[in-house]
Motif scaffolding. Structure first.
Motif, PDB file in Angstrom:
ATOM      1  N   UNK A   1      -1.670   2.994   1.502  1.00 47.16           N
ATOM      2  CA  UNK A   1      -0.551   3.583   2.237  1.00 47.16           C
ATOM      3  C   UNK A   1       0.784   3.072   1.718  1.00 47.16           C
ATOM      4  N   UNK A   2       0.849   1.801   1.337  1.00 52.95           N
ATOM      5  CA  UNK A   2       2.091   1.274   0.767  1.00 52.95           C
ATOM      6  C   UNK A   2       2.419   1.952  -0.562  1.00 52.95           C
TER       7      UNK A   2
ATOM      8  N   UNK B   1      -0.619  -7.073  -0.111  1.00 54.78           N
ATOM      9  CA  UNK B   1       0.132  -6.215   0.804  1.00 54.78           C
ATOM     10  C   UNK B   1       1.534  -6.785   1.011  1.00 54.78           C
ATOM     11  N   UNK B   2       1.625  -8.091   1.225  1.00 56.74           N
ATOM     12  CA  UNK B   2       2.937  -8.722   1.431  1.00 56.74           C
ATOM     13  C   UNK B   2       3.838  -8.497   0.218  1.00 56.74           C
ATOM     14  N   UNK B   3       3.291  -8.703  -0.987  1.00 60.07           N
ATOM     15  CA  UNK B   3       4.095  -8.536  -2.210  1.00 60.07           C
ATOM     16  C   UNK B   3       4.588  -7.101  -2.375  1.00 60.07           C
ATOM     17  N   UNK B   4       3.689  -6.141  -2.159  1.00 58.99           N
ATOM     18  CA  UNK B   4       4.070  -4.738  -2.316  1.00 58.99           C
ATOM     19  C   UNK B   4       5.113  -4.344  -1.263  1.00 58.99           C
ATOM     20  N   UNK B   5       4.935  -4.791  -0.027  1.00 57.12           N
ATOM     21  CA  UNK B   5       5.916  -4.503   1.026  1.00 57.12           C
ATOM     22  C   UNK B   5       7.269  -5.130   0.690  1.00 57.12           C
TER      23      UNK B   5
END
Length: 178
Positions: A118-119, A165-169
């Motif tokens: 989704x990201x 997920x944290x890095x992509x966000x």
């Protein structure tokens, strides 16, 4: 009886994974020969994929999701990402808005594969909205959606259990801030 139903359900989910992977690959192969045809194909395929992802997100089992559920959703998101990327110029405003809202909902999923997919889809949708500001929807709802995107990305960047997920966000937040 329960075992037979579970086996049948998993077979259907496996077919879903295969179908999504085939659609994704078909759009990619088409793009190698004609970008215009690939964009048209992607625009046609994207709408049913949006419906599929919406259905899979609503049907998600409580965490941890079962592997077939998780893989079916991840495959659908990946195929939709490919369609949104390849067919960006051919996606109409309403469909682009649906993709944006859908990606935002997926970032809030309990499943890490769904959040990652989704990201990626959200990043693609955000890039497309730079060319089509109407994809955010009418005012004042557009401003609310922009705020939701920022808040959801900030939350994922700070609190998600997955480092990826944290890095992509964080990366998407940096792009939005620029």
């Amino acid at each position: 009886v329960v075992a037979a139903l579970t086996e049948e359900r998993e077979a259907v989910l496996a077919q879903c994974v295969c179908a999504c992977n085939s659609l994704r690959r078909g759009v990619q192969m088409c793009a190698q020969h004609s970008e215009a045809r690939a964009a048209t194909l992607a625009a046609v395929v994207a709408a049913p994929l949006v419906r599929m992802v919406q259905t899979r997100l609503r049907a998600q089992a409580p965490p941890p999701a079962r592997p077939p559920d998780s893989l079916a959703l991840a495959s659908a998101l990946d195929a939709l990402f490919t369609c949104a990327h390849v067919g960006r110029a051919a996606l109409h405003t309403e469909l682009l808005h649906e993709v944006l809202v859908l990606a935002l909902a997926g970032v809030r999923s309990a499943d890490v594969l769904a959040r990652m997919g989704s990201l990626k889809l959200l990043g693609c949708a955000l890039a497309a909205t730079a060319d089509d500001r109407d994809a955010w929807g009418p005012q004042p709802a557009a401003d609310e959606l922009v705020q939701q995107v920022h808040e959801t990305l900030a939350s994922a960047a700070k609190q998600d259990v997955s480092e990826d997920v944290r890095r992509l966000a964080e990366g998407l937040l940096r792009i939005l801030a620029a």
